[in-house]
Write a protein that holds these residues in place. Structure first.
Motif, PDB file in Angstrom:
ATOM      1  N   ALA A 167      21.913  -5.279  31.714  1.00 40.46           N
ATOM      2  CA  ALA A 167      21.746  -6.406  32.643  1.00 40.46           C
ATOM      3  C   ALA A 167      23.038  -7.215  32.754  1.00 40.46           C
ATOM      4  N   ASN A 168      23.773  -7.345  31.636  1.00 40.09           N
ATOM      5  CA  ASN A 168      25.010  -8.124  31.638  1.00 40.09           C
ATOM      6  C   ASN A 168      26.150  -7.350  30.999  1.00 40.09           C
ATOM      7  N   PHE A 169      27.352  -7.552  31.519  1.00 42.47           N
ATOM      8  CA  PHE A 169      28.535  -6.880  30.980  1.00 42.47           C
ATOM      9  C   PHE A 169      28.763  -7.311  29.536  1.00 42.47           C
ATOM     10  N   SER A 170      28.883  -8.638  29.323  1.00 46.44           N
ATOM     11  CA  SER A 170      28.983  -9.160  27.960  1.00 46.44           C
ATOM     12  C   SER A 170      28.924 -10.678  28.020  1.00 46.44           C
ATOM     13  N   VAL A 171      28.104 -11.263  27.124  1.00 45.86           N
ATOM     14  CA  VAL A 171      28.008 -12.727  27.116  1.00 45.86           C
ATOM     15  C   VAL A 171      29.052 -13.345  26.187  1.00 45.86           C
ATOM     16  N   GLY A 172      30.002 -12.514  25.682  1.00 51.25           N
ATOM     17  CA  GLY A 172      31.113 -13.073  24.908  1.00 51.25           C
ATOM     18  C   GLY A 172      31.109 -12.677  23.449  1.00 51.25           C
ATOM     19  N   ALA A 173      31.944 -13.378  22.686  1.00 49.19           N
ATOM     20  CA  ALA A 173      32.104 -13.053  21.263  1.00 49.19           C
ATOM     21  C   ALA A 173      30.817 -13.352  20.506  1.00 49.19           C
ATOM     22  N   ASN A 174      30.670 -12.705  19.385  1.00 52.99           N
ATOM     23  CA  ASN A 174      29.499 -12.921  18.531  1.00 52.99           C
ATOM     24  C   ASN A 174      29.672 -14.254  17.795  1.00 52.99           C
ATOM     25  N   ILE A 175      29.100 -15.341  18.396  1.00 54.51           N
ATOM     26  CA  ILE A 175      29.338 -16.672  17.803  1.00 54.51           C
ATOM     27  C   ILE A 175      28.577 -16.859  16.498  1.00 54.51           C
ATOM     28  N   GLY A 176      27.536 -16.053  16.282  1.00 56.75           N
ATOM     29  CA  GLY A 176      26.806 -16.128  15.012  1.00 56.75           C
ATOM     30  C   GLY A 176      27.730 -15.801  13.846  1.00 56.75           C
ATOM     31  N   MET A 177      28.569 -14.773  14.046  1.00 56.58           N
ATOM     32  CA  MET A 177      29.497 -14.339  13.001  1.00 56.58           C
ATOM     33  C   MET A 177      30.547 -15.440  12.747  1.00 56.58           C
ATOM     34  N   ILE A 178      31.040 -16.054  13.842  1.00 54.91           N
ATOM     35  CA  ILE A 178      32.038 -17.131  13.709  1.00 54.91           C
ATOM     36  C   ILE A 178      31.424 -18.303  12.942  1.00 54.91           C
ATOM     37  N   PHE A 179      30.170 -18.628  13.282  1.00 54.91           N
ATOM     38  CA  PHE A 179      29.479 -19.751  12.644  1.00 54.91           C
ATOM     39  C   PHE A 179      29.356 -19.527  11.132  1.00 54.91           C
ATOM     40  N   MET A 180      28.939 -18.307  10.768  1.00 53.66           N
ATOM     41  CA  MET A 180      28.768 -17.993   9.329  1.00 53.66           C
ATOM     42  C   MET A 180      30.092 -18.194   8.575  1.00 53.66           C
ATOM     43  N   MET A 181      31.157 -17.621   9.124  1.00 55.12           N
ATOM     44  CA  MET A 181      32.457 -17.718   8.425  1.00 55.12           C
ATOM     45  C   MET A 181      32.924 -19.176   8.333  1.00 55.12           C
ATOM     46  N   ALA A 182      32.759 -19.907   9.452  1.00 54.88           N
ATOM     47  CA  ALA A 182      33.232 -21.289   9.473  1.00 54.88           C
ATOM     48  C   ALA A 182      32.395 -22.159   8.526  1.00 54.88           C
ATOM     49  N   ALA A 183      31.077 -21.956   8.565  1.00 59.51           N
ATOM     50  CA  ALA A 183      30.183 -22.765   7.727  1.00 59.51           C
ATOM     51  C   ALA A 183      30.491 -22.525   6.241  1.00 59.51           C
ATOM     52  N   GLU A 184      30.843 -21.280   5.898  1.00 67.15           N
ATOM     53  CA  GLU A 184      31.148 -20.971   4.498  1.00 67.15           C
ATOM     54  C   GLU A 184      32.630 -21.162   4.179  1.00 67.15           C
ATOM     55  N   GLU A 219      35.248 -19.688   5.133  1.00 69.65           N
ATOM     56  CA  GLU A 219      36.049 -18.477   4.871  1.00 69.65           C
ATOM     57  C   GLU A 219      37.151 -18.394   5.932  1.00 69.65           C
ATOM     58  N   TYR A 220      38.113 -19.336   5.855  1.00 71.27           N
ATOM     59  CA  TYR A 220      39.070 -19.476   6.960  1.00 71.27           C
ATOM     60  C   TYR A 220      40.047 -18.297   7.061  1.00 71.27           C
ATOM     61  N   ASP A 221      40.364 -17.689   5.911  1.00 76.21           N
ATOM     62  CA  ASP A 221      41.266 -16.524   5.976  1.00 76.21           C
ATOM     63  C   ASP A 221      40.606 -15.380   6.731  1.00 76.21           C
ATOM     64  N   GLU A 222      39.324 -15.139   6.398  1.00 74.51           N
ATOM     65  CA  GLU A 222      38.596 -14.068   7.096  1.00 74.51           C
ATOM     66  C   GLU A 222      38.467 -14.393   8.585  1.00 74.51           C
ATOM     67  N   LEU A 223      38.214 -15.674   8.875  1.00 71.35           N
ATOM     68  CA  LEU A 223      38.046 -16.086  10.275  1.00 71.35           C
ATOM     69  C   LEU A 223      39.360 -15.890  11.038  1.00 71.35           C
ATOM     70  N   ASN A 224      40.455 -16.261  10.394  1.00 72.77           N
ATOM     71  CA  ASN A 224      41.773 -16.075  11.006  1.00 72.77           C
ATOM     72  C   ASN A 224      42.010 -14.592  11.330  1.00 72.77           C
ATOM     73  N   MET A 225      41.649 -13.752  10.349  1.00 75.00           N
ATOM     74  CA  MET A 225      41.813 -12.298  10.555  1.00 75.00           C
ATOM     75  C   MET A 225      40.943 -11.812  11.718  1.00 75.00           C
ATOM     76  N   ALA A 226      39.712 -12.341  11.768  1.00 75.49           N
ATOM     77  CA  ALA A 226      38.773 -11.908  12.816  1.00 75.49           C
ATOM     78  C   ALA A 226      39.287 -12.285  14.207  1.00 75.49           C
ATOM     79  N   ILE A 227      39.832 -13.518  14.322  1.00 81.92           N
ATOM     80  CA  ILE A 227      40.351 -13.954  15.625  1.00 81.92           C
ATOM     81  C   ILE A 227      41.574 -13.113  15.988  1.00 81.92           C
ATOM     82  N   LYS A 228      42.414 -12.869  14.988  1.00 83.51           N
ATOM     83  CA  LYS A 228      43.623 -12.067  15.262  1.00 83.51           C
ATOM     84  C   LYS A 228      43.235 -10.654  15.706  1.00 83.51           C
ATOM     85  N   TYR A 229      42.193 -10.127  15.092  1.00 88.20           N
ATOM     86  CA  TYR A 229      41.719  -8.780  15.454  1.00 88.20           C
ATOM     87  C   TYR A 229      41.256  -8.771  16.927  1.00 88.20           C
ATOM     88  N   PHE A 230      40.567  -9.829  17.315  1.00 86.07           N
ATOM     89  CA  PHE A 230      40.097  -9.941  18.713  1.00 86.07           C
ATOM     90  C   PHE A 230      41.314  -9.995  19.645  1.00 86.07           C
TER      91      PHE A 230
END
Length: 797
Positions: A534-551, A553-564
């Motif tokens: 129905a949709n091409f893509s509603v965007g990045a998986n914000i659930g994953m970003i929320f988990m990392m940010a809430a915990e 885990e800024y190094d992992e989050l930095n890596m994840a954004i860089k990977y994107f």
């Protein structure tokens, strides 16, 4: 196909349907002449101005008012506001002679045979021989309309029935008259698919044709079942909505939108004109419907129908007392069992086995539907797939009746009928005896359907211009992980298809995308990123970003954004051409991915934009960098560069979403001269493949990474900060909105450099990532993400 071309069309009748059809022809670049009758008397406004019945403004009042109302209506009938310039208005007295110059005349006047015949008589006096002439009737027999007309008129005359709203509903029924030329039918069939972006279905000249005959049966059958089973309005809408692949408006809300009077009109027509229909009595209106019609409870147009809005509250009609009451939540154990089944087609088998009221409801309603459609062949069509096509394109069903029957099992469907005292038509048992155990089969990437006369599976015509991913996914799979399937489309072109929920982009999707580029660079010539969900893509998986940010885990989050970001840059700087094929919602990361492809082949119905502000961050997958880069690419000598940059800044800051691919060009998300729009979504993957091949065949060279992006530094940053300050002062934005906007300003200005400087893309990406990360440390951003995850709506805090 004949060399007929449609450059200009005349549409006679400017009501809701006529104006809507006029707008859709304007959407595809056709010149439209829209005509209606001359008013009989002046209105108060005209009298006050001292106008007479001879003034042009008065003579064209009806048509101009109708078109203006249509253009203002929601959802918008035009892909782009400027397309209205392709429509010229006039009236049937002063301007009828102009129909001599058009390629197609379409009548969309009131549903009365005598009036239609009078209109055709007038038109024939001015029509040039050989011109197509059609009627958008929804039920008057075509054979009566052309009686008494010339031979040439009758040869070029047939019904062309659009569904309302004409831009959005895909069904285009073509109904031949007794003397219609085969050439005319073939032309319209292809024109509907190729230019209008429709599902063309040639129907027989029977009451209500295909879509409404089956669709209205389905609704009338429900009206009776509701009373027999004592179900509520809300329960039926829960059972007949998205869980079975139908629109959110399900049954009763849809009737409210369409208008109960429209439904009653068609049902009465079928009742009167189909005396031999074995379910004729089902088209008799139940008492509660008659009462609603008498009370003028017709739905949205009268302010109340099965639902009624009181203040902010929506109330539902109690079908027993016929009084409005508070809406109740509908719950069924059987529906709970399907929550983990993502694919609608896999749910039907579970639903009909339900032990509760829901299971009983599905057995009853599907049994009735299956028996009915089996008996309509050959009466309304010779081909079972045309019934499925009509229901999918005209009523928004994800699966047609025969596809649902296949999913349950043909024999199981017959058992369900027998339990209800019903029988399928004899041809269904003959099909089983002939060795065909299903209505459809897939062979070599093509869909075949059972053909009754030959008692064999025959390939459905017209598929050669489509690529159906469902048909090739298994046989042409090159790679697969939990997020994507990569398929070989042939001719050296690969396709990467997202398979996540709502096609969100998480680590597995990015890994699949990178893998697809690796494979394509090694063994293929090009890559398409496309899917048919129905949709091409509603965007990045914000659930994953929320988990990392809430915990934290800024190094992992930095890596994840860089990977994107790196994955987006890989799309742009790979050794093979990459094509993005967005459709439906392409938001946030889905938009960023499209902006990094070599070319975008967008479906006309694409809702695309960078919406990250809604969850308290800035675009972090290259979107902020890309808007800065595109702004500098449009700087022209003598431009006020700050103003150009500000426009791109506001596109992100206001989370603007284009409501069609054509609007996306205005926002700078699609680029003129590079990206293209396809009206028929079914052709999109095939078109994207063709463009990948064109780029590859033309000798594609890997682009060189850019280091020449002009950023304006302090000068731009200062302007942005003053702007966000005054917006916050006047309470136009919150303090947190201002913080996000200032971070975006820093990225798009290229930091606080003392003078305009040339920088690399990587420099801007690093700024973007830094800003994104710092916003993820903010409590208010986490509140926004959490709110979006819970409610699906943005939070202003």
């Amino acid at each position: 196909m004949s060399k007929r071309r449609i450059n200009k069309i005349a549409i006679i009748g400017s009501g809701i349907m006529g104006s809507g059809i006029a707008c859709h022809f304007a959407n595809i670049g056709v010149d439209v002449l829209l005509l209606d009758i001359v008013p009989r008397e002046l209105n108060e406004k005209e009298k006050a101005k001292g106008l007479t019945l001879e003034d042009k403004a008065v003579r064209n009042r009806l048509v101009n008012d109708a078109l203006t109302a249509s253009i203002k209506s929601k959802p918008a009938p035009l892909y782009h506001p400027s397309f209205k310039n392709r429509i010229t208005t006039g009236n049937l007295e002063d301007d009828i002679a102009k129909v001599a110059d058009v390629d197609w005349i379409m009548e969309v006047v009131v549903e009365r045979l005598d009036i239609k015949q009078q209109v055709f008589e007038k038109l024939e006096k001015h029509r040039t021989p050989g011109t197509l002439i059609t009627s958008n009737t929804s039920g008057i027999p075509i054979k009566f309309m052309s009686e008494g007309r010339s031979e040439d008129f009758q040869k070029h005359f047939c019904g062309t029935h659009f569904f309302n709203p004409a831009r959005y509903l895909k069904l285009f029924e073509i109904i031949p008259g007794p003397k219609t030329d085969q050439d005319v039918l073939d032309f319209l069939n292809e024109y509907g698919e190729k230019f209008l972006g429709k599902t063309s279905v040639v129907a027989k000249d029977t009451p209500a044709f295909i879509g409404n005959r089956i669709g209205i049966f389905s609704i009338m059958s429900l009206f009776h079942t509701v009373k027999d089973m004592d179900l509520t309005v809300e329960e039926v809408d829960k059972l007949t909505g998205p869980v079975i692949g139908r629109p959110k408006s399900a049954t009763f809300r849809t009737v409210d939108v369409v208008g109960l009077d429209t439904l009653v009109h068609v049902a009465n027509g079928i009742k009167e004109n189909c005396p031999d229909d074995e379910r004729n009595q089902l088209f008799v209106l139940p008492d509660f419907i008659n009462t609603m019609v008498e009370n003028k409870w017709l739905g949205s147009k009268t302010g109340q129908g099965f639902y009624k809005k009181e203040g902010k509250e929506i109330k539902a009609l109690d079908l027993n007392t016929l009084e409005y009451r508070e809406k109740q939540r509908a719950k069924f154990a059987t529906l709970e069992l399907t929550k983990t089944i993502d694919k609608v087609v896999d749910r039907f088998e579970v639903l009909v086995k339900g032990k509760d009221k829901a299971g009983e409801f599905y057995r009853k309603s599907f049994a009735a539907l299956f028996a009915y459609v089996s008996n309509r062949i050959p009466e309304i069509t010779d081909d079972l797939y045309k019934i499925d096509d009509a229901m999918k394109a005209g009523f928004g069903w994800e699966h047609g009746p025969f596809q649902i029957w296949d999913a349950i099992g043909v024999e199981a469907g017959i058992e369900m009928m027998k339990a209800e005292g019903l029988e399928p038509n004899a041809w269904v048992n003959e099909m089983l005896e002939s060795g065909s155990k299903s209505f459809y089969t897939v062979k070599n990437g093509a869909t075949y359907a059972y053909d009754i006369p030959s008692k064999a599976q025959q390939k459905i015509p017209g598929q050669d211009s489509f690529i159906i991913l469902d048909n090739i996914r298994k046989s042409n799979e090159v790679f697969k992980n939990s997020g994507v399937v990569v398929e070989d489309l042939g001719d050296g072109i690969l396709n990467v298809e997202f398979q996540s929920k709502m096609n969100t982009i998480g680590a597995d999707v990015l890994a699949g995308l990178n893998k697809a580029i690796d494979i394509a660079e090694k063994d293929f010539a090009g890559l398409v990123v496309g899917n048919q969900a129905a949709n091409f893509s509603v965007g990045a998986n914000i659930g994953m970003i929320f988990m990392m940010a809430a915990e934290q885990e800024y190094d992992e989050l930095n890596m994840a954004i860089k990977y994107f970001q790196d994955s987006m840059m890989r799309m742009r700087y790979s050794a093979i051409p990459t094509i993005a094929a967005p459709h439906g919602m392409a938001l946030g990361g889905g938009c960023e991915l499209s902006m990094h492809a070599d070319k975008v082949v967008a479906a006309a119905e694409t809702y695309i934009g960078l919406v990250e502000f809604g969850v308290g961050v800035i675009p972090g997958g290259g979107g902020s960098k890309e808007m800065a880069l595109r702004a500098q690419d449009t700087f022209r000598k003598g431009d006020v560069e700050l103003n150009v940059l500000q426009e791109y800044f506001l596109t992100i800051g206001m989370a603007k979403v284009a409501t069609s691919a054509y609007e996306a060009f205005d926002l700078g998300i699609l680029q003129k001269g590079k990206d293209i729009v396809v009206v028929n979504k079914d052709r999109q993957i095939a078109t994207a493949k063709a463009h990948a091949k064109l780029l590859a065949d033309a000798g594609y060279t890997q682009p060189v990474k850019r280091k020449d992006i002009k950023v304006l530094g302090k000068q731009a940053l200062g302007m942005f900060l003053v702007g966000t300050d005054s917006m916050e002062d006047s309470n136009y934005i919150s303090e947190h909105d201002q913080k996000i906007a200032n971070k975006l300003a820093y990225v798009m200005a290229g930091g606080d450099l003392s003078e305009p400087t040339l920088v690399s893309e990587q420099y801007l990406l690093d700024l973007e990532r830094e800003a994104f990360l710092s916003l993820c440390t903010e409590r208010k951003t986490l509140e926004r993400i959490q709110h979006m995850l819970k409610t699906g709506k943005p939070l202003r805090n």
